[in-house]
Motif scaffolding. Sequence first.
Motif, short mmCIF file in Angstrom:
data_model
loop_
_atom_site.label_atom_id
_atom_site.label_comp_id
_atom_site.label_asym_id
_atom_site.label_seq_id
_atom_site.Cartn_x
_atom_site.Cartn_y
_atom_site.Cartn_z
N MET A 1 0.83 -1.18 0.00
CA MET A 1 0.00 0.00 0.00
C MET A 1 0.88 1.25 0.00
O MET A 1 1.78 1.39 0.80
N ILE A 2 0.61 2.13 -0.93
CA ILE A 2 1.34 3.39 -1.02
C ILE A 2 0.61 4.43 -0.18
O ILE A 2 -0.61 4.54 -0.23
N ILE A 3 1.36 5.16 0.61
CA ILE A 3 0.77 6.19 1.48
C ILE A 3 1.05 7.54 0.85
O ILE A 3 2.20 7.94 0.67
N THR A 4 -0.02 8.26 0.52
CA THR A 4 0.12 9.55 -0.13
C THR A 4 0.09 10.69 0.88
O THR A 4 -0.28 10.51 2.05
N PHE A 5 0.45 11.85 0.39
CA PHE A 5 0.38 13.08 1.18
C PHE A 5 -1.05 13.27 1.71
O PHE A 5 -1.26 13.58 2.87
N GLU A 6 -2.02 13.02 0.85
CA GLU A 6 -3.43 13.17 1.23
C GLU A 6 -3.85 12.14 2.28
O GLU A 6 -4.62 12.44 3.18
N ASP A 7 -3.32 10.91 2.18
CA ASP A 7 -3.64 9.86 3.17
C ASP A 7 -3.26 10.29 4.58
O ASP A 7 -3.96 9.98 5.54
N ILE A 8 -2.13 10.98 4.70
CA ILE A 8 -1.67 11.45 6.01
C ILE A 8 -2.68 12.44 6.59
O ILE A 8 -3.07 12.36 7.76
N PHE A 9 -3.13 13.36 5.76
CA PHE A 9 -4.11 14.34 6.20
C PHE A 9 -5.42 13.67 6.60
O PHE A 9 -5.98 13.97 7.66
N VAL A 10 -5.90 12.73 5.80
CA VAL A 10 -7.15 12.02 6.09
C VAL A 10 -7.02 11.21 7.38
O VAL A 10 -7.93 11.23 8.22
N ALA A 11 -5.91 10.51 7.57
CA ALA A 11 -5.71 9.71 8.78
C ALA A 11 -5.71 10.59 10.03
O ALA A 11 -6.27 10.22 11.06
N ALA A 12 -5.09 11.76 9.93
CA ALA A 12 -5.04 12.67 11.08
C ALA A 12 -6.42 13.20 11.44
O ALA A 12 -6.70 13.48 12.61
N GLU A 13 -7.30 13.32 10.46
CA GLU A 13 -8.65 13.85 10.68
C GLU A 13 -9.66 12.76 11.05
O GLU A 13 -10.80 13.07 11.39
N ASN A 14 -9.24 11.51 11.03
CA ASN A 14 -10.12 10.40 11.39
C ASN A 14 -10.53 10.53 12.85
O ASN A 14 -9.68 10.70 13.72
N PRO A 15 -11.83 10.46 13.16
CA PRO A 15 -12.29 10.61 14.54
C PRO A 15 -11.69 9.58 15.51
O PRO A 15 -11.57 9.83 16.70
N GLY A 16 -11.27 8.43 15.00
CA GLY A 16 -10.69 7.40 15.85
C GLY A 16 -9.20 7.58 16.12
O GLY A 16 -8.61 6.84 16.89
N CYS A 17 -8.60 8.57 15.50
CA CYS A 17 -7.16 8.81 15.65
C CYS A 17 -6.90 9.45 17.02
O CYS A 17 -7.55 10.43 17.39
N THR A 18 -5.96 8.89 17.77
CA THR A 18 -5.62 9.46 19.07
C THR A 18 -4.98 10.83 18.88
O THR A 18 -4.43 11.13 17.82
N SER A 19 -5.02 11.65 19.90
CA SER A 19 -4.43 12.99 19.80
C SER A 19 -2.92 12.90 19.57
O SER A 19 -2.35 13.72 18.84
N GLU A 20 -2.26 11.91 20.17
CA GLU A 20 -0.82 11.75 19.96
C GLU A 20 -0.51 11.40 18.51
O GLU A 20 0.40 11.97 17.90
N ASN A 21 -1.29 10.45 17.96
CA ASN A 21 -1.07 10.08 16.56
C ASN A 21 -1.43 11.24 15.64
O ASN A 21 -0.76 11.47 14.64
N LYS A 22 -2.49 11.96 15.96
CA LYS A 22 -2.89 13.10 15.15
C LYS A 22 -1.78 14.14 15.10
O LYS A 22 -1.43 14.64 14.04
N ASN A 23 -1.20 14.46 16.25
CA ASN A 23 -0.09 15.42 16.30
C ASN A 23 1.10 14.94 15.48
O ASN A 23 1.72 15.72 14.75
N ALA A 24 1.41 13.64 15.60
CA ALA A 24 2.54 13.08 14.85
C ALA A 24 2.27 13.12 13.35
O ALA A 24 3.14 13.49 12.56
#
Length: 106
Positions: A1-24
Amino acid sequence: MIITFEDIFVAAENPGCTSENKNALEGLHRAMNDWPDDFDTVEDFFFSVESYLGEALNSAHVRAKSRMLSALTDAWRGESLSELLAFLDAFGCTSAVEYLDALKRL
Protein backbone atom coordinates in the motif's frame (compact mmCIF):
# COMPACT_ATOMS: atom_id res chain seq x y z
CA MET A 1 0.00 0.00 0.00
CA ILE A 2 1.34 3.39 -1.02
CA ILE A 3 0.77 6.19 1.48
CA THR A 4 0.12 9.55 -0.13
CA PHE A 5 0.38 13.08 1.18
CA GLU A 6 -3.43 13.17 1.23
CA ASP A 7 -3.64 9.86 3.17
CA ILE A 8 -1.67 11.45 6.01
CA PHE A 9 -4.11 14.34 6.20
CA VAL A 10 -7.15 12.02 6.09
CA ALA A 11 -5.71 9.71 8.78
CA ALA A 12 -5.04 12.67 11.08
CA GLU A 13 -8.65 13.85 10.68
CA ASN A 14 -10.12 10.40 11.39
CA PRO A 15 -12.29 10.61 14.54
CA GLY A 16 -10.69 7.40 15.85
CA CYS A 17 -7.16 8.81 15.65
CA THR A 18 -5.62 9.46 19.07
CA SER A 19 -4.43 12.99 19.80
CA GLU A 20 -0.82 11.75 19.96
CA ASN A 21 -1.07 10.08 16.56
CA LYS A 22 -2.89 13.10 15.15
CA ASN A 23 -0.09 15.42 16.30
CA ALA A 24 2.54 13.08 14.85
CA LEU A 25 0.70 12.76 11.52
CA GLU A 26 0.19 16.51 11.27
CA GLY A 27 3.92 16.94 11.93
CA LEU A 28 4.74 14.49 9.15
CA HIS A 29 2.36 16.37 6.85
CA ARG A 30 4.15 19.65 7.67
CA ALA A 31 7.56 18.00 7.25
CA MET A 32 6.63 16.81 3.76
CA ASN A 33 5.22 20.22 2.90
CA ASP A 34 8.33 22.10 4.14
CA TRP A 35 10.88 19.87 2.39
CA PRO A 36 12.31 21.70 -0.67
CA ASP A 37 11.11 19.00 -3.09
CA ASP A 38 7.52 17.97 -3.77
CA PHE A 39 6.29 14.45 -3.08
CA ASP A 40 3.12 12.51 -3.66
CA THR A 41 4.02 9.64 -1.34
CA VAL A 42 5.55 9.23 2.09
CA GLU A 43 7.87 6.60 0.65
CA ASP A 44 9.35 9.13 -1.79
CA PHE A 45 9.74 11.68 1.00
CA PHE A 46 11.52 9.17 3.25
CA PHE A 47 13.79 8.17 0.36
CA SER A 48 14.68 11.81 -0.31
CA VAL A 49 15.45 12.44 3.36
CA GLU A 50 17.59 9.29 3.55
CA SER A 51 19.48 10.44 0.44
CA TYR A 52 20.05 13.84 2.03
CA LEU A 53 21.15 12.30 5.33
CA GLY A 54 23.42 9.81 3.59
CA GLU A 55 22.27 7.25 6.16
CA ALA A 56 19.19 5.39 7.32
CA LEU A 57 16.19 7.40 8.43
CA ASN A 58 16.02 7.39 12.23
CA SER A 59 15.87 9.93 15.04
CA ALA A 60 19.60 9.88 15.79
CA HIS A 61 20.59 10.58 12.18
CA VAL A 62 17.98 13.31 11.71
CA ARG A 63 19.00 14.96 15.00
CA ALA A 64 22.69 14.88 14.04
CA LYS A 65 22.07 16.35 10.58
CA SER A 66 19.76 19.03 12.01
CA ARG A 67 22.55 20.32 14.23
CA MET A 68 24.74 20.94 11.18
CA LEU A 69 22.23 23.01 9.20
CA SER A 70 22.53 26.75 8.72
CA ALA A 71 19.43 28.75 9.60
CA LEU A 72 20.28 31.11 6.75
CA THR A 73 20.66 28.62 3.93
CA ASP A 74 18.74 25.56 5.12
CA ALA A 75 15.76 27.01 6.97
CA TRP A 76 13.11 24.94 5.16
CA ARG A 77 15.09 21.72 5.50
CA GLY A 78 15.71 22.50 9.15
CA GLU A 79 12.01 23.10 9.78
CA SER A 80 11.11 19.94 7.91
CA LEU A 81 13.64 17.84 9.83
CA SER A 82 12.39 19.28 13.11
CA GLU A 83 8.81 18.24 12.29
CA LEU A 84 10.01 14.87 11.02
CA LEU A 85 11.97 14.31 14.22
CA ALA A 86 8.83 14.80 16.31
CA PHE A 87 7.07 12.21 14.14
CA LEU A 88 9.96 9.74 14.40
CA ASP A 89 10.18 10.12 18.16
CA ALA A 90 6.42 9.66 18.54
CA PHE A 91 6.46 6.34 16.71
CA GLY A 92 9.82 5.16 18.06
CA CYS A 93 10.67 2.95 15.08
CA THR A 94 14.22 2.32 13.92
CA SER A 95 13.89 2.34 10.12
CA ALA A 96 11.87 3.89 7.31
CA VAL A 97 10.23 0.51 6.68
CA GLU A 98 9.05 0.32 10.29
CA TYR A 99 7.64 3.86 10.10
CA LEU A 100 5.76 3.01 6.93
CA ASP A 101 4.37 -0.13 8.54
CA ALA A 102 3.23 1.91 11.55
CA LEU A 103 1.51 4.41 9.24
CA LYS A 104 -0.28 1.62 7.38
CA ARG A 105 -1.79 0.41 10.67
CA LEU A 106 -3.42 3.76 11.41
